[in-house]
Structure formats: C-alpha cells, structure tokens
Scaffold this active site. Structure first.
Site, PDB file in Angstrom:
ATOM      1  N   LYS A  26      10.163   4.266   0.284  1.00  0.00           N
ATOM      2  CA  LYS A  26       9.085   4.637  -0.633  1.00  0.00           C
ATOM      3  C   LYS A  26       9.596   5.721  -1.578  1.00  0.00           C
ATOM      4  CE  LYS A  26       5.498   7.279   0.787  1.00  0.00           C
ATOM      5  NZ  LYS A  26       4.194   7.682   1.318  1.00  0.00           N
ATOM      6  N   ARG A  36       7.955  -2.496   2.669  1.00  0.00           N
ATOM      7  CA  ARG A  36       8.098  -2.588   4.124  1.00  0.00           C
ATOM      8  C   ARG A  36       8.474  -3.989   4.526  1.00  0.00           C
ATOM      9  NH1 ARG A  36       3.130   0.786   6.713  1.00  0.00           N
ATOM     10  NH2 ARG A  36       3.537   2.605   5.402  1.00  0.00           N
ATOM     11  N   GLU A  93      -8.781   9.226   4.773  1.00  0.00           N
ATOM     12  CA  GLU A  93      -8.989   7.799   4.985  1.00  0.00           C
ATOM     13  C   GLU A  93      -9.361   7.567   6.440  1.00  0.00           C
ATOM     14  OE1 GLU A  93      -6.505   4.980   2.528  1.00  0.00           O
ATOM     15  OE2 GLU A  93      -4.995   6.389   3.208  1.00  0.00           O
ATOM     16  N   GLU A  94     -10.090   6.471   6.656  1.00  0.00           N
ATOM     17  CA  GLU A  94     -10.485   6.139   8.022  1.00  0.00           C
ATOM     18  C   GLU A  94      -9.282   5.862   8.923  1.00  0.00           C
ATOM     19  OE1 GLU A  94      -9.771   2.847   9.209  1.00  0.00           O
ATOM     20  OE2 GLU A  94      -8.863   2.504   7.250  1.00  0.00           O
ATOM     21  N   SER A  95      -8.149   5.525   8.309  1.00  0.00           N
ATOM     22  CA  SER A  95      -6.962   5.125   9.056  1.00  0.00           C
ATOM     23  C   SER A  95      -6.199   6.336   9.578  1.00  0.00           C
ATOM     24  CB  SER A  95      -6.079   4.265   8.169  1.00  0.00           C
ATOM     25  OG  SER A  95      -5.835   4.938   6.945  1.00  0.00           O
ATOM     26  N   ARG A 119      -8.858  -6.690   7.785  1.00  0.00           N
ATOM     27  CA  ARG A 119      -9.528  -5.500   8.329  1.00  0.00           C
ATOM     28  C   ARG A 119     -11.015  -5.594   7.993  1.00  0.00           C
ATOM     29  NH1 ARG A 119      -5.034  -2.860   9.786  1.00  0.00           N
ATOM     30  NH2 ARG A 119      -3.406  -2.292   8.288  1.00  0.00           N
ATOM     31  N   THR A 130       0.833  -1.205   0.000  1.00  0.00           N
ATOM     32  CA  THR A 130       0.000   0.000   0.000  1.00  0.00           C
ATOM     33  C   THR A 130       0.870   1.258   0.000  1.00  0.00           C
ATOM     34  OG1 THR A 130      -1.526  -1.247   1.402  1.00  0.00           O
ATOM     35  CG2 THR A 130      -1.981   1.086   1.162  1.00  0.00           C
ATOM     36  N   LYS A 161      -0.925  12.536   2.973  1.00  0.00           N
ATOM     37  CA  LYS A 161      -1.728  12.948   4.112  1.00  0.00           C
ATOM     38  C   LYS A 161      -0.809  13.669   5.086  1.00  0.00           C
ATOM     39  CE  LYS A 161      -1.645   8.248   6.022  1.00  0.00           C
ATOM     40  NZ  LYS A 161      -1.695   7.228   4.965  1.00  0.00           N
ATOM     41  N   ASP A 218       5.882   8.635  10.784  1.00  0.00           N
ATOM     42  CA  ASP A 218       6.411   9.536   9.751  1.00  0.00           C
ATOM     43  C   ASP A 218       5.594  10.821   9.598  1.00  0.00           C
ATOM     44  OD1 ASP A 218       4.276   8.046   8.758  1.00  0.00           O
ATOM     45  OD2 ASP A 218       4.973   8.227   6.692  1.00  0.00           O
ATOM     46  N   SER A 256       6.123   3.982   8.506  1.00  0.00           N
ATOM     47  CA  SER A 256       4.964   4.703   9.017  1.00  0.00           C
ATOM     48  C   SER A 256       4.687   4.402  10.486  1.00  0.00           C
ATOM     49  CB  SER A 256       3.760   4.391   8.130  1.00  0.00           C
ATOM     50  OG  SER A 256       2.669   5.187   8.505  1.00  0.00           O
ATOM     51  N   HIS A 257       3.525   3.804  10.753  1.00  0.00           N
ATOM     52  CA  HIS A 257       3.074   3.580  12.123  1.00  0.00           C
ATOM     53  C   HIS A 257       3.536   2.238  12.672  1.00  0.00           C
ATOM     54  CE1 HIS A 257       0.489   2.117   9.005  1.00  0.00           C
ATOM     55  NE2 HIS A 257       0.095   1.161   9.829  1.00  0.00           N
ATOM     56  N   ASP A 266       1.814   9.968  13.761  1.00  0.00           N
ATOM     57  CA  ASP A 266       2.447   8.646  13.716  1.00  0.00           C
ATOM     58  C   ASP A 266       3.939   8.724  13.414  1.00  0.00           C
ATOM     59  OD1 ASP A 266       2.233   9.401  11.043  1.00  0.00           O
ATOM     60  OD2 ASP A 266       2.082   7.323  10.366  1.00  0.00           O
ATOM     61  N   ASP A 287       2.351  11.505   8.965  1.00  0.00           N
ATOM     62  CA  ASP A 287       1.241  11.762   8.033  1.00  0.00           C
ATOM     63  C   ASP A 287      -0.127  11.445   8.628  1.00  0.00           C
ATOM     64  OD1 ASP A 287       1.635   9.055   7.970  1.00  0.00           O
ATOM     65  OD2 ASP A 287       1.845   8.886   5.786  1.00  0.00           O
ATOM     66  N   ARG A 288      -0.166  10.742   9.757  1.00  0.00           N
ATOM     67  CA  ARG A 288      -1.468  10.433  10.364  1.00  0.00           C
ATOM     68  C   ARG A 288      -1.786  11.395  11.498  1.00  0.00           C
ATOM     69  NH1 ARG A 288      -2.491   3.971  10.680  1.00  0.00           N
ATOM     70  NH2 ARG A 288      -1.998   3.588   8.502  1.00  0.00           N
TER      71      ARG A 288
HETATM   72  C1  G1P Z   1      -2.973   1.187   5.959  1.00  0.00           C
HETATM   73  C2  G1P Z   1      -4.270   1.962   5.973  1.00  0.00           C
HETATM   74  C3  G1P Z   1      -4.371   2.820   4.732  1.00  0.00           C
HETATM   75  C4  G1P Z   1      -3.158   3.725   4.619  1.00  0.00           C
HETATM   76  C5  G1P Z   1      -1.882   2.892   4.702  1.00  0.00           C
HETATM   77  C6  G1P Z   1      -0.638   3.777   4.757  1.00  0.00           C
HETATM   78  O1  G1P Z   1      -2.938   0.342   4.839  1.00  0.00           O
HETATM   79  O2  G1P Z   1      -5.373   1.101   6.080  1.00  0.00           O
HETATM   80  O3  G1P Z   1      -5.554   3.573   4.782  1.00  0.00           O
HETATM   81  O4  G1P Z   1      -3.169   4.427   3.411  1.00  0.00           O
HETATM   82  O5  G1P Z   1      -1.896   2.086   5.879  1.00  0.00           O
HETATM   83  O6  G1P Z   1      -0.627   4.628   5.861  1.00  0.00           O
HETATM   84  P1  G1P Z   1      -3.323  -1.218   4.888  1.00  0.00           P
HETATM   85  O7  G1P Z   1      -2.428  -1.843   5.926  1.00  0.00           O
HETATM   86  O8  G1P Z   1      -4.755  -1.274   5.326  1.00  0.00           O
HETATM   87  O9  G1P Z   1      -3.108  -1.704   3.495  1.00  0.00           O
HETATM   88 ZN    ZN Z   2       2.430   7.239   8.337  1.00  0.00          ZN
END
Ligand code: G1P
Ligand code: ZN
Length: 545
Positions: free
Chosen positions: A126, A22, A365-367, A498, A18, A378, A281, A113-114, A279, A283-284
């Site tokens: 990335k 990673r 996004e919901e995330s 999910r 995504t 983001k 990096d 990221s997170h 988070d 962006d969240r």
């Molecule tokens: C997750 C989140 C998605 C976000 C991505 C990167 O991806 O659900 O919305 O864009 O992290 O931060 P997923 O692990 O669901 O593919």
């Molecule tokens: Zn992030």
C-alpha cells in the site's frame, strides 16, 4: 552500482482494493509481479523522486524479500532517502506517524492487514501519501493504469542490506537508515495520553490488563508501551512475538479470532479487568471488559462523548466521521455535542480529506478501527490507550462506562454477518438485484416495519467534491433500524458479502438482550431481501461479529 533496465510483461490484475493491493503470496512471487507494481507506484508518485520514503511492514512472510526489492527499485528511481523499520517492521500507524513527523514524500506499507499470512497466506502493498494517509482512489487508479501497460522497470544491481541493525547504508545516491520501529510512535502516544495516571491504575492494583498482539506487528510496540512505559501487570502481554505466519492464526481482533484473549476475559475467575487485541499491521483494535465486549461502533461513540476529558483532546473535537456500515451510535453523540457527523464509504482513505481540512477530530469504522487527527490511519494501540486513560479518569470498568453511555444515548444493537469466498458472479448478481430493488422499496413495509429510505450509497467528498458511487445498498426503517449490504474490497478469494444490521433501543430496560436475538427479526428481513440462501447456497454466515 549499475542500474538495470528489465523488460517485463504487464499483469492485468493489479487493481488496489479498499486498502492497497492484496493477493496470495504466490501471486506476488510470480516473476516481476511486485517489481511491476512498485515501478508503477514510483511512476505515479513522482514526488518521492529526490525525497524521503518511509518503508516497513507487518513482518508477514515475504516482507523481508519485498523490502530488498523495493529498496533497489527506489534507488533506481531516484528516491533520496529511505527510513526503514528495523527487521523491516513498522506498524501501519507508525508509518503514518513517521511520514508526518519527518515530512516524507510518502511511505510504502507491506501488509495484508488482518488476513492470514505464511507461505500460503496473503501479502499486500500500500502507498501512503505525504499527509500520512492511504493514497486516494485517483492515485491508485493511475497506478493500476500504469501497471496494465508496463513494459520495463529499473532496479539497482546491488547487494541486499542487513535489516536487523540500526545503521545507515547507501545504494548509489540513496541513503537507507534502519531506524527503531517503536520509539517515535511510543513518544507520540505519551504526548496524547496521561501515562502517569494510567501507570497509577496498574500500580495501585485497581486494574489488570491483557493485550493480545496475535503474533503480529504490535508485539514490540506493546512491550515498550504497556510493559516498559506503563508498568502493566507482569502477565499483561500475550502472543507478542511477531511471526511470519502469525503462528497459523488469523490476526483479526474479533471474538472469533482472538480466542486466547476471549477465553481469559470470560474465565469464571481471575479474568483481567481490561482486554484488548490488535491486528496484523496494528491499525485495528478490540476492546473487552470482564465478560464484556465493546462493539467498535459503540467504542467510537464513547470516545466521541468523552474525548474532551483526555489530555490530547482537551480542546474538544470539531467533528466526527464514520463509514456507512458503522452503526449510528456516534450520530447520537454528535447531535448532542452539536458537531457534524460525516458518513463516508468504507475504508480509511475517505477520512483523510476531512482530517486535513480540520472538519473532524475522531473517526472510525465498525470493522474494529478507530483513530484521530494524530495520524492518518486507524490506530489499534492508540484506541487501547484511549480506553485505559478513560478508565483511569472515570474509575469505572469497561462495562460500567459502556452501560452509562447506552443509558444516556440509547443502545444500538449491531452485528455484521460475513459470507466468505462466494462465487463472484453469484455475489454480483445478488448485489445487482438489491440495487434494482432498492429503487422501489421506499415507503413499502416488511414484517411490520416501514422502509423510509433505500438506495445505493454514493458519497461526495465535501473537500474536493470527488464522487464515489456504488458503496453499498442501505435500507433504513421507520424505527431507526437499518440494514446495509456490500461486497468486501479486501478479500483474495471469490467474493465476500457483508451484511450489517442494527437496531436502536432507547429504554435501558431493553439493553440486556443478546445481540443476535435482539436483531433476529432484521436478520430474517436481510436474508429475505438479499435472497442469500437461493442465490449463493449459503445457510449461515461464516463469521459473525
Ligand atoms: C475491510 C473493512 C473496512 C476496512 C478495511 C481495511 O474492508 O470492512 O472497514 O477499512 O477492511 O482494514 P472490506 O473487506 O469490507 O472492503
Ligand atoms: Zn489492519
């Protein structure tokens, strides 16, 4: 300095997910692993040859080593100029901004990221393209192909450079400029929001805040913006020292992981009026009020309804987009504003074309992700400033703003249940079963609800007409409730399922329920349809957000 050509063997697992490639740190530490991938990027991104590259990461373990390697491969591949964040630090939104501001050919972001960091944690890489956004799938697919066939890479035989000083260096013809990681980004935020008005909010004592950087990249950004430029309360910032292992924490701003912040906001006495976290990096974002949580999907809807009040968006917004699993709260606002609401697959890269083509101004996004056309990622701190500016204008609390929004547009109860590290075959079997089922579900009833649509979501990009399939099984009911199932594309261990569940309630008398209780019937339906218990032997989700 000499350029060395190194013989290497290809790895077969370098497929970006995504959000970039990673893996566990140990995977990146295998001989030539990072080098192979970086060489493959440069082979595909021919535009960076002779051009400017932005480079930085979230400071997690292996960030500094990776930067030294990337610099040498960049020099050997003819990159003309690299702008590098001091100490190798740049948040994801800051990279996106720098690419745009300095018209770079692209950028490399080092982050998972997170995901947790440290020697046993995760690492990631990335590539972002010249518009500042994540490279599209067509690009990452090519990189994956190259990585499977690579037999050699080129690297400059040069010494490591000092990352901690603002200075310029050369490796052969390539100039390296170590830049301040924060200033350009903070200046951009000051252009978009009314800093004077926010400052007044703190100065007058109307509002106190708490921002939790979770020992990740936003610490230095928060100090400059909230402390120095906005004079927030003295105890406003917590966990602002970036650490390679995020102090052993999980740098994901949600109710489960941002424990210290959540405890402060829920304290019986003296809790701050506004709470937020970002988070790994940067962006969240998570937005909290006193004893109050703002669901990220609601946050996007509230931003959309109010953007025109803020200086950076006073011309109004031209359209909005959300990812498939994000609740449909924003759709209600778009309907009233008479603007288009695009539904995209999961991942920020799908918003890039819509932003570039000026079809949308805001997206989310919901995330815990939201952003706008100011960059192509983001942006956590941007979202926090958006809310602060809104509070300053409305002179209302986070809870008051949210409740007023529900009253006007209705409330979408929303939850996401994650089942982590499940066996990959079990997870694939579960999804295939849902896909098969979905073709015959439409028109049938379950627990008194009639299914009006069931399918496997696919998306045709309206700008370049590219088609992305298999993006999640969605099931929509006649009362506007909805369940979405998909597998994560960012995990590094087994598979993560999910399950996204939402229910729409218009009458404000029904807006005070506990979310899990309000959604319990749909949660049961989701469990029955997915057969999660029998297929994956899981009784409960690992994380509920
Ligand atoms: C997750 C989140 C998605 C976000 C991505 C990167 O991806 O659900 O919305 O864009 O992290 O931060 P997923 O692990 O669901 O593919
Ligand atoms: Zn992030």
């Amino acid at each position: 300095m000499k350029i060395k050509t190194i013989n290497t063997s290809a790895y077969t697992d370098q497929q970006p997910g995504t959000s970039g490639l990673r893996k566990k740190v140990a995977a990146f530490q295998q001989p030539h692993y990072l080098e192979n991938f970086v060489q493959s990027i440069f082979q595909v991104a021919s535009e960076v040859k002779g051009g400017l590259l932005i480079l930085g990461g979230d400071g997690r373990f292996y960030n500094k080593q990776a930067i030294q390697i990337i610099l040498k491969i960049a020099a050997a591949n003819g990159v003309a100029h690299v702008m590098l964040g001091r100490d190798g630090i740049l948040s994801t939104p800051a990279v996106s901004h720098l690419i745009r501001k300095y018209k770079a050919a692209g950028g490399i972001i080092l982050s998972a990221s997170h995901n947790p960091g440290g020697v046993n944690g995760d690492f990631g890489i990335k590539f972002n393209i010249a518009n500042g956004g994540p490279a599209p799938t067509s690009f990452t697919d090519k990189v994956f192909e190259k990585s499977k066939n690579i037999s050699r890479y080129q690297i400059a035989d040069s010494a490591d450079i000092v990352l901690s000083e603002l200075a310029s260096y050369h490796i052969n013809e390539m100039k390296i400029e170590v830049i301040d990681s924060v200033t350009d980004y903070a200046d951009l935020m000051q252009e978009l929001f009314d800093f004077e008005k926010i400052k007044q909010l703190f100065k007058s004592g109307i509002l106190t805040m708490c921002f939790d950087a979770m020992h990740a990249v936003t610490g230095p950004y928060a100090k400059e913006i909230f402390e120095r430029r906005l004079s927030a309360n003295a105890d406003a910032l917590i966990n602002c020292q970036p650490l390679e292992d995020f102090a052993g924490g999980h740098p994901d701003p949600n109710l489960s992981h941002a424990k210290e912040l959540v405890a402060k906001m829920n304290a019986a006495q003296g809790s701050p009026g506004f709470g937020a976290a970002s988070d790994g990096d940067g962006d969240r974002n998570m937005i909290l009020g006193q004893h109050f949580f703002v669901n990220p999907s609601d946050s996007l809807a509230i931003m959309t309804a109010n953007a025109h009040l803020l200086p950076g968006y006073k011309a109004g917004i031209c359209g909005v987009a959300r990812s498939l699993p994000t609740s449909r709260a924003v759709d209600k606002v778009a309907e009233q504003l008479g603007i288009h609401c695009y539904e995209t697959p999961t991942g920020w890269k799908f918003f890039g074309n819509l932003l570039d083509d000026k079809r949308i101004t805001l997206c989310g996004e919901e995330s815990f992700g939201s952003g706008s056309d100011h960059i192509r990622e983001k942006d956590g701190i941007w979202a926090v400033l958006f809310w602060l500016n809104l509070i300053a204008i409305k002179q209302q609390s986070v809870e008051e703003i949210t409740r007023a929004h529900w009253k006007q547009y209705g409330r979408h109860y929303y939850t996401r249940h994650d089942y982590e590290a499940i066996d990959t075959d079990d997870a694939n079997g579960l999804m295939q079963n849902l896909r098969d089922k979905s073709t015959t579900l439409s028109g049938t009833s379950i627990s008194g609800l009639t299914i009006t649509l069931a399918d496997d979501f696919s998306y045709t990009d309206p700008v370049d007409n590219s088609i992305t399939t298999n993006q999640g099984v969605r099931i929509i009911f006649d009362d506007e409730s909805r369940i979405v199932f998909r597998l994560s594309g960012t995990g590094t261990e087994g598979a993560t399922l999910r399950v996204y569940i939402e229910n729409y309630v218009t009458d404000s008398a029904g807006h005070d329920d506990d979310t899990q209780t309000a959604l319990s019937k749909l949660i049961d339906i989701a469990n029955t349809l997915s057969e999660i218990k029998s297929r994956c032997k899981r009784e409960h989700p690992d994380v509920i957000t």
